[in-house]
Design an enzyme around this catalytic site. Structure first.
Site, PDB file in Angstrom:
ATOM      1  N   ARG A 256       0.672  -1.192  -0.158  1.00  0.00           N
ATOM      2  CA  ARG A 256       0.029   0.107   0.230  1.00  0.00           C
ATOM      3  C   ARG A 256       0.812   1.194   0.096  1.00  0.00           C
ATOM      4  O   ARG A 256       2.047   1.224   0.347  1.00  0.00           O
ATOM      5  CB  ARG A 256      -0.872  -0.078   1.286  1.00  0.00           C
TER       6      ARG A 256
ATOM      7  N   GLU B 193      -3.985   8.092  -4.428  1.00  0.00           N
ATOM      8  CA  GLU B 193      -4.499   7.612  -5.929  1.00  0.00           C
ATOM      9  C   GLU B 193      -5.648   7.906  -6.425  1.00  0.00           C
ATOM     10  O   GLU B 193      -6.496   8.116  -5.761  1.00  0.00           O
ATOM     11  CB  GLU B 193      -4.352   6.096  -5.457  1.00  0.00           C
TER      12      GLU B 193
ATOM     13  N   HIS C  18      -1.395   0.965  -9.689  1.00  0.00           N
ATOM     14  CA  HIS C  18      -2.050   0.111  -9.197  1.00  0.00           C
ATOM     15  C   HIS C  18      -2.679  -0.699 -10.140  1.00  0.00           C
ATOM     16  O   HIS C  18      -3.797  -1.333  -9.653  1.00  0.00           O
ATOM     17  CB  HIS C  18      -2.869   0.639  -8.227  1.00  0.00           C
TER      18      HIS C  18
END
Length: 331
Positions: A242, A271, A290
């Site tokens: 993360r 993000e 991601h």
């Protein structure tokens, strides 16, 4: 009779596997136009249906109908089971569903695609992909001394399903893996397992350091200035966990100071990563959005996880990868 909610694309993909279940389940779909339908007849439904089960995957959560998908779950008074296509549970939307649902199950099959991301980034680093691409752009025929994966030393922090998938591949290519986790004992793909309190002592000996633990109060910001200062100056830093695990300012300062040599990040603190973030333009950083797990194989394996658990559910058997509800109550 229970009602199952699926995204329309998911239903279209797995419909042949659901035949025969119409006597046990009502199945409704939501499409990208925010409309609900009876799955088998395609009849449009008036209003939002009450649902008892749902499969939440990339089709649902990356869809324009994600609001409707979430609302149908959260407003259903007897929502019983949610199958997630993700392994993590800390996303606020997933926490809300976990608090609502009587049963919540996760999926860990995205590790295969994520492991390939790590190998891709490592091979590009060891073989100096940036240097070769720069020479090609300039039409320069110049040999570059590179390194091998064979004999490389890896420290994988968070040796769960993702870590093991990476470890098996690294080992197959001749690398030597130290896995770091709280649980002692042997694990596939690792030459040895080290406890988390030895992190700072393990960092200097690693040619590649991969983070893939969950985000917790203990792991937040674990990759800080002291962490990077302890790394081998020729090492690669990778983050598949993360974004909150990394102090990004400290990372960029460390890269500028020459330790570590390079960083590959599939996750960031914010993000989507803002356009103005200096991470985009740092010459020692590779950013992917991601998407390390976003492959057809991951989608297919997620479907299989759901279908297997659906059979367990309908047969009143124990569901696989069941999360204790206390994990969501803390959220």
């Amino acid at each position: 009779m229970k009602t199952l909610l699926l995204h329309a694309r998911t239903f279209a993909r797995i419909a042949p596997r659901l035949k025969g279940l119409n006597t046990a389940l009502n199945i409704v779909t939501v499409d990208d136009a925010q409309r609900f339908h009876d799955a088998w007849t395609s009849t449009a439904l008036e209003g939002m249906p009450e649902v008892h089960l749902a499969f939440g995957n990339i089709d649902a959560f990356y869809s324009p109908s994600v609001r409707e998908f979430m609302t149908a779950i959260l407003k259903s008074p007897d929502f019983d089971w949610f199958q997630s296509a993700a392994a993590g549970i800390e996303n606020p939307a997933l926490v809300a569903i976990g608090q609502k649902s009587r049963r919540y199950t996760t999926n860990h099959t995205q590790a295969e695609a994520m492991a390939e991301w790590a190998i891709w980034q490592a091979l590009d680093f060891f073989r100096d992909g940036p240097g070769h691409r720069a020479n090609q752009a300039e039409g320069k025929w110049e040999r570059i001394r590179v390194r091998e994966m064979n004999g490389s030393r890896w420290l994988i922090v968070g040796y769960g399903s993702i870590g093991q998938a990476v470890g098996k591949r690294v080992t197959a290519l001749g690398g030597v893996v130290t896995g770091m986790r709280r649980t002692p004992g042997p694990a596939e793909g690792a030459a040895r397992i080290a406890p988390p309190d030895t992190l700072m002592a393990e960092l200097p000996g690693a040619d590649a350091v991969l983070l893939c633990p969950p985000h917790t109060p203990e792991t937040e910001g674990m990759a800080n200035a002291a962490f990077f200062a302890a790394m081998n100056p020729d090492a690669l830093f990778l983050n598949l966990g993360r974004g909150a695990l990394v102090d990004e300012a400290a990372l960029m300062a460390a890269l500028d100071a020459g330790r570590p040599a390079f960083a590959a990040l599939d996750v960031t603190q914010t993000e989507p990563l803002p356009e103005e973030s200096p991470l985009w333009r740092h010459h020692k950083v590779v950013i992917t959005p991601h998407d390390s797990s976003d492959t057809p194989g991951t989608i297919a394996r997620g479907d299989e996880t759901f279908l297997a658990n659906l059979r367990h559910y309908l047969d009143n058997e124990t569901l696989k990868h069941l999360v204790d509800r206390s994990a969501f109550m803390a959220g």
